[in-house]
Scaffold this active site. Structure first.
Site, mmCIF file in Angstrom:
data_model
loop_
_atom_site.group_PDB
_atom_site.id
_atom_site.type_symbol
_atom_site.label_atom_id
_atom_site.label_comp_id
_atom_site.label_asym_id
_atom_site.label_seq_id
_atom_site.Cartn_x
_atom_site.Cartn_y
_atom_site.Cartn_z
ATOM 1 N N GLU A 168 34.000 47.138 47.905
ATOM 2 C CA GLU A 168 32.488 47.890 47.679
ATOM 3 C C GLU A 168 32.523 49.048 48.977
ATOM 4 O O GLU A 168 31.853 48.770 49.810
ATOM 5 C CB GLU A 168 31.725 46.793 48.256
ATOM 6 C CG GLU A 168 31.240 45.829 47.070
ATOM 7 C CD GLU A 168 29.975 44.806 47.327
ATOM 8 O OE1 GLU A 168 29.447 45.152 48.422
ATOM 9 O OE2 GLU A 168 29.712 44.020 46.328
ATOM 10 N N GLU A 367 33.177 39.763 41.922
ATOM 11 C CA GLU A 367 32.025 39.037 42.382
ATOM 12 C C GLU A 367 30.766 38.772 41.652
ATOM 13 O O GLU A 367 30.592 39.745 40.845
ATOM 14 C CB GLU A 367 31.519 39.828 43.817
ATOM 15 C CG GLU A 367 32.487 39.561 44.926
ATOM 16 C CD GLU A 367 32.024 40.331 46.220
ATOM 17 O OE1 GLU A 367 30.596 40.385 46.361
ATOM 18 O OE2 GLU A 367 32.732 40.744 46.993
#
Length: 471
Positions: A168, A367
């Site tokens: 991220e 995720e």
């Protein structure tokens, strides 16, 4: 109508977490990270004043934890390698032999138990001394990161199945330069653009270094991506969604996977004088020639936007919100604890975007998960959390993953966030995400009902699902 959904052979069933959120500081030698620095400066901003000093104490309990991975059906697991632990002088200098011993022992334990090692190199945990010289705004830090990455390839290349340069990377830019939830807590888009550019350059340079090792593994990146939906088909709403998508999705996805920056985003930043100041032709060549070989997709919620209805104060800081407003869709399903919309179909739309616009690159859901507060409410008489809501959440999202695979998406696995309840940035243990519960006082681990389900699902390589829930 119930249907048995079967997934491809050798599908990756697993979960993910990070070093800073699970290992604990320990005594193996570790530089101060920005999270430890920030906690010293402003402990009031951390939920219940809980730091990352202990977390899950995975550093000392990894053998027990690997046994729990087996017990919850893992055949793969993503963790991160702590830059600060590998280089305890602050990110450069001599590598820490104790860190090498720990990570080799952890990865060997995983492999001996049939669990593929997915190793991420950066998960928000900048060594504080490197932040002091500019963090991701500094070419010196980019060089230090590449040295760290190259060291990891050398020391652990025989044990790791898949490498990831960043988790991220948008997060530290949003939090550190635009939204005040990441150290160094600046509000400065132009400096954030520079940090973003050097992050992308660091990704490319790490891949360049990886290629020299001629390992059999692959290297890629983990991106948090949300499909962007306009409120309506009105031209103004559609344009607002396009601009939001450029900032939050294409900004990292395009250069890290395609090797080029979105031209419309570049034009917009030039128009508003927000381009990074330091970029060179050689940087662009490096980015073009060193792209991800595999892509991790973190999906939690959709992004819904509409055209702005209020004027911008142009004397204030430049922000993406100048071009759109967030839309709260009536009737949306919510995770009230996290404040996020639950929209499983978004995972299908995201995967189709990758298939249709990014060469159908090898990918996996890296995720996806549901954080719930006060889970002790759902503990039964034998001390197990009965988290049926998490089981339903997993099944609803995986049903759309199954549909994406049926539609030809090159998806190889599904990793839940997370394995054992772990420390979360600023929020500590406010919301629990794990397949395994953690007693903060005793460090006792107990498999939740979702962990039992996950084991059965992995063993069957699928699950039974009511197809009427798909739309």
């Amino acid at each position: 109508m119930d249907k048995q959904l079967k997934f491809p052979e050798n599908f990756w069933w697993g979960s993910a977490w990070s070093a800073e959120q699970a290992e604990g500081r320990g005594t193996t030698g570790k530089a101060e990270t920005i999270w430890e620095r920030w906690f010293k400066e402003e402990p009031n901003r951390f939920y219940q004043g809980i730091s990352s000093a202990v977390t899950d104490d995975h550093l000392h309990r990894f053998k027990e934890d690997v046994a729990l991975m087996v017990a919850t059906g893992h055949n793969s697991f993503r963790t991160s390698i702590s830059w600060a632990r590998m280089f305890p002088d602050g990110g450069t200098g001599e590598v820490n032999p104790q860190a090498i011993v720990f990570y080799r022992a952890l990865f060997s334990e995983m492999k001996s138990n049939g669990i593929q090692v997915f190793a991420n190199l950066y998960h928000f945990d900048m060594p504080a001394k490197l932040q002091d010289i500019g963090g991701w705004e500094s070419r010196e830090v980019v060089a230090a990161y590449v040295h760290f990455a190259d060291t990891c390839f050398k020391e652990f290349g025989d044990l790791v199945e898949h490498w990831f340069t960043f988790n991220e990377p948008l997060g530290p830019i949003l939090g550190g330069y635009l939204e005040d939830f990441h150290y160094p807590n600046l509000i400065d888009f132009k400096r954030g653009a520079q940090a973003a550019f050097f992050t992308i350059l660091a990704h490319a340079k790490a891949i360049e270094a990886f290629k020299r090792h001629q390992l059999s593994s692959k290297i890629g990146v983990i991106l948090n991506l949300s499909p962007t939906y306009p409120r309506s088909k009105n031209e103004a709403d559609v344009k607002a969604a396009e601009i939001a998508d450029l900032f939050y999705t294409r900004s990292f996805l395009d250069p890290m996977v395609k090797g080029v920056f979105p031209s419309k985003l570049v034009q917009l930043l030039e128009q508003y004088d927000q381009m990074p100041l330091d970029f060179q032709p050689a940087d662009l060549d490096c980015i073009k020639n060193n792209v991800a070989q595999i892509l991790g997709l973190n999906y939690y919620e959709p992004r819904r936007v509409k055209a702005r209805l209020t004027a911008i104060n142009e004397a204030g800081p430049f922000l993406p919100d100048w071009f759109f407003e967030h839309h709260i869709m009536p009737g949306r399903r919510m995770n009230e604890y996290r404040g996020w919309e639950i929209y499983p179909k978004g995972i299908l739309d995201l995967c189709l975007d990758i298939k249709n616009n990014y060469g159908n690159i090898e990918a996996f859901i890296s995720e996806n998960g549901m954080g719930v507060a006060d889970e002790e409410r759902f503990m039964n008489q034998v001390g197990q959390i009965e988290d049926t809501y998490r089981i339903d959440y997993i099944k609803d999202h995986l049903a759309y993953v199954w549909r994406a695979i049926e539609a030809g998406c090159n998806l190889k696995g599904y990793h839940l966030w997370t394995f054992i309840d772990c420390w979360s940035w600023i929020n500590a243990y406010k919301n629990r995400y794990g397949l395994v519960s953690l007693d903060l006082t005793t460090q006792k681990r107990t498999i939740k009902q979702s962990g039992i389900f996950y084991k059965k699902m992995s063993a069957a390589n699928g699950f039974e699902y009511n197809m009427e829930n798909l739309n």
